[in-house]
Design an enzyme around this catalytic site. Sequence first.
Site, short mmCIF file in Angstrom:
data_model
loop_
_atom_site.label_atom_id
_atom_site.label_comp_id
_atom_site.label_asym_id
_atom_site.label_seq_id
_atom_site.Cartn_x
_atom_site.Cartn_y
_atom_site.Cartn_z
N TRP A 1 31.75 34.62 48.27
CA TRP A 1 32.19 35.88 48.89
C TRP A 1 32.66 36.86 47.83
O TRP A 1 32.37 38.05 47.88
CB TRP A 1 33.27 35.64 49.93
CG TRP A 1 32.78 34.80 51.07
CD1 TRP A 1 33.18 33.54 51.40
CD2 TRP A 1 31.75 35.15 52.02
NE1 TRP A 1 32.48 33.08 52.48
CE2 TRP A 1 31.60 34.05 52.89
CE3 TRP A 1 30.96 36.29 52.21
CZ2 TRP A 1 30.68 34.05 53.94
CZ3 TRP A 1 30.04 36.29 53.27
CH2 TRP A 1 29.91 35.18 54.12
N LYS B 1 38.38 33.68 61.03
CA LYS B 1 38.81 32.44 60.38
C LYS B 1 40.23 32.06 60.80
O LYS B 1 40.57 30.89 60.76
CB LYS B 1 38.75 32.57 58.86
CG LYS B 1 37.46 33.18 58.32
CD LYS B 1 36.41 32.16 57.95
CE LYS B 1 35.03 32.76 57.74
NZ LYS B 1 34.92 33.78 56.71
N ASP C 1 40.51 40.29 49.54
CA ASP C 1 39.80 39.77 50.71
C ASP C 1 40.57 38.53 51.15
O ASP C 1 40.58 37.52 50.46
CB ASP C 1 38.36 39.43 50.31
CG ASP C 1 37.58 38.74 51.44
OD1 ASP C 1 38.15 38.52 52.53
OD2 ASP C 1 36.40 38.42 51.21
C1 PLP Z 1 33.68 34.54 56.03
C2 PLP Z 1 34.10 35.33 54.88
C3 PLP Z 1 33.58 36.61 54.63
C4 PLP Z 1 32.52 37.23 55.49
O1 PLP Z 1 33.04 37.67 56.67
P1 PLP Z 1 32.16 38.45 57.75
O2 PLP Z 1 33.18 38.92 58.71
O3 PLP Z 1 31.20 37.45 58.32
O4 PLP Z 1 31.44 39.55 57.07
C5 PLP Z 1 34.07 37.31 53.56
N1 PLP Z 1 35.01 36.79 52.75
C6 PLP Z 1 35.52 35.56 52.95
C7 PLP Z 1 36.57 35.04 52.03
C8 PLP Z 1 35.08 34.80 54.02
O5 PLP Z 1 35.59 33.58 54.23
#
Ligand code: PLP
Length: 363
Positions: A100, A196, A172
């Site tokens: 990511w 998540k 993020d």
């Molecule tokens: C799952 C995830 C993403 C992607 O998220 P989406 O909402 O599917 O775009 C980005 N960064 C991290 C750390 C993730 O775990």
Amino acid sequence: MKKVHIFNAGPCKLPQPAIEAGIEALKDFKGTGMSVIEISHRTKEWESIMDETVALWKELYNIPEGYHVLFLGGGASTQFCYVPFNLLSKKAAYLDTGVWAHKSMKEAKVIAEMFGGEVEVVASSESTTYNHIPKGWTIPTDADYFHITTNNTIYGTEIKEDIDSPVTLVADMSSDFMSRPVDVKKYGLIYGGAQKNVGPAGVTVVIVREDILGKVNHPLPTMIDYRTHIKGGSMFNTPPVFPIFIMHETMKWIKAQGGLEAIQKMNTEKANLLYNEIDNNPMFKGTVIDKADRSLMNVCFVMEDKYKEKEADFLAFSKECGMAGLKGHRSVGGFRASIYNACTMEDVQALVACMQEFAKKNA
Ligand SMILES: *Cc1c(COP(=O)(O)O)cnc(C)c1O
């Protein structure tokens, strides 16, 4: 209903009270005789959900003055381009700690190329399949911002402390959102997809300090400009109402658990129990080389070398034990137990018992 111990990486297990409240609101939203997905978002009933959800984020994360909490669409992946669009003038710095993080960097390079800036990779653990968080790097003081991914969902590593940065810190936090108290004032911007830890897929949360915005010289499309959404109270366009509703209920659940200190304590206990089993069970081993980097959210492990051919057997056995979602990401192999906030101690205890039972039969 069949009882399953859910270890999915995302979408994943959510608190049962949030799901129950969602079912009720789908039938009749606040006694309006309409479903939450049938009512206009320009009603006082809906606006109170928006306001309360923002208030719960501010309360739980102890967000200081000067910050805004936004609920957007597009997932965390769309934020990979929002961030450089809004913040990158000359140079952005990125820490490359996983898939990511790498994807976010790639988007920044696209935007940098459009407007004549550059992206500096401060450090990377890519060459060792991201099995640790790189150490000993320094943040360039001439960068517009420094971007980190606090939890690396696929590799099971996590930056568990709020780092100090001489430039605007952007994080993020998709996969460790609301899993511990965060010192928000150390960050200029925090973002994450809800699916998540804080709700279903479909809503993306952005926490942004207003004074970092409006500094770039290039044009910003309306929808990509954070100021549009600040001004519109996250309702410049139709917000993802149902995901926000479930997020609202999830925030209430977090608060009812005793807030983020209590959540962090539970998360630490769950992770300790599972890592302890991985370290002591003769058939399994962890994949993260530096134990200090081990994620409290995504626990990655594989078979010990001499039991390698037993991998499929363990997955099948775990299903028999009532476990779901333990297959590791294809880039790491083995297993991954995602033990986000809503995963209970009982779920983890069941997994540990299953691993012990498997070892008793096969080691
Ligand atoms: C799952 C995830 C993403 C992607 O998220 P989406 O909402 O599917 O775009 C980005 N960064 C991290 C750390 C993730 O775990």
